[in-house]
Design an enzyme around this catalytic site. Structure first.
Site, PDB file in Angstrom:
ATOM      1  N   THR A   5     -38.543  45.327  43.019  1.00 42.62           N
ATOM      2  CA  THR A   5     -39.493  45.886  43.983  1.00 42.62           C
ATOM      3  C   THR A   5     -38.863  46.040  45.357  1.00 42.62           C
ATOM      4  OG1 THR A   5     -41.542  45.372  45.187  1.00 42.62           O
ATOM      5  CG2 THR A   5     -40.297  43.512  44.366  1.00 42.62           C
ATOM      6  N   TYR A  31     -44.080  36.605  46.642  1.00 41.83           N
ATOM      7  CA  TYR A  31     -43.859  37.553  45.550  1.00 41.83           C
ATOM      8  C   TYR A  31     -42.463  38.165  45.636  1.00 41.83           C
ATOM      9  CZ  TYR A  31     -43.974  42.073  43.181  1.00 41.83           C
ATOM     10  OH  TYR A  31     -43.670  43.173  42.406  1.00 41.83           O
TER      11      TYR A  31
END
Length: 318
Positions: free
Chosen positions: A125, A149
């Site tokens: 990501t 995250y």
């Protein structure tokens, strides 16, 4: 024809990857844990079409707990898309879930893939960059995630490198930049905007709306993902960005125009870990894999809006 394992096969991107592989004539084994991050019935509807194809089969399994080796029998490659997503939910006590479902599950899959000699594409990501030093951001820039995250996804990238160096794992890492389109997770901004427009309910915007993102249409992300398997260089990291950097305020205006109605926006404080801007330098994936995004933001949003209307049986202007 090859046989591929797709983890997170019932999720947003995973279900689209499955469909694309089936269209190409491949056999696909999907695995999904059907966690409660969002409703199971939504995930099941994502793969409803694929389950009608005899070349697709699915196993419900938890990669952090269940045996992985049997999943790799006669597998030619792995698309590892399973993860606990979301920046806002990764703080506090729920960080343990991110450690388990991202880091531990990925480590166990890398271990099994290395032993079996199976090539793997790992979905990372843009969150690993945090608030980047410069834009557009290239792959050699120092990652500085500002959310738990992002930390877990960067840890998974490090595991890929470690298993490559020590056990010869053939891993390609793709850093997705804000993927959108039909079946987008219900917690993501575009899905929430469209849901609010359809239901004529308020939309809660975290921050000023001036934060910008490089939005990537899901079909383009899928093409990049499969290109990574077909011709990506093992050990390489590739940015996957749509080249549609836009502020959330501009997105809201575009959605309102497409829908032909206004949105009731309620402003909330910015969420911790929400970066100011993302913009991908995609010169590496363009030059090495010949990939380029094809969908404009307006066209992609129209596709997502139409899919949501069809699912909910709602027509604007009627």
């Amino acid at each position: 024809m090859s046989r591929y394992l797709v983890t997170g096969c019932a999720g947003f991107v995973g279900s689209h990857v499955v469909e694309s592989l089936l269209r190409r004539g491949h056999d696909v084994l999907g695995v999904d844990a059907f966690t409660d991050y969002y409703k199971r019935e939504v995930k099941e509807s994502n793969i409803e079409r694929s389950q009608k194809d005899a070349s697709f089969s699915i196993v419900e399994a938890d990669l952090a707990r269940d045996s992985i080796a049997p999943l790799l029998d006669d597998i030619d490659g792995i698309f590892h898309l399973a993860a606990q997503p979301g920046v806002r939910g990764s703080w506090g006590d729920t960080f343990a879930v991110y450690l388990r479902d991202n880091v531990l599950a990925t480590q166990r899959l890398f271990e099994a893939a290395a032993r079996s000699g199976v090539r793997i594409v790992f979905a990372s990501t843009s969150s690993v960059y945090g608030n980047a030093e410069s834009y557009p951001t290239h792959e050699e820039m120092l990652p500085r995630p500002v959310s738990p995250y992002g930390v877990t996804k960067l840890a998974c990238e490090s595991l890929a490198r470690t298993y490559a160096e020590c056990f010869g794992l053939q891993a390609i890492v793709l850093r997705y930049f804000t993927v959108y389109g039909p079946r987008q997770r219900p917690d993501m901004a575009f899905a929430r905007i469209i849901s609010a427009l359809l239901g004529e309910t308020p939309f809660h915007l975290y921050g000023t709306g001036e934060q910008s993102r490089d939005f990537t249409y899901v079909g383009d992300a899928v093409e990049a993902t499969i290109a990574g398997m077909d011709s990506g260089t093992a050990g390489r990291i590739y940015n996957v960005g749509g080249g549609s950097e836009t502020t959330l305020t501009e997105v809201i205006g575009l959605c309102e125009r497409l829908a032909g109605r206004g949105l009731d926006v309620r402003y909330e404080p910015a969420a911790p870990g929400d970066v100011r801007r993302t913009a991908a330098d995609t010169s590496l994936i363009r030059s090495e894999l010949g990939w380029t995004p094809r969908m404009s933001l307006e066209e992609g949003l129209a596709e997502q809006l139409a899919a949501a209307q069809a699912r909910m049986g709602i027509a604007f202007g009627g």
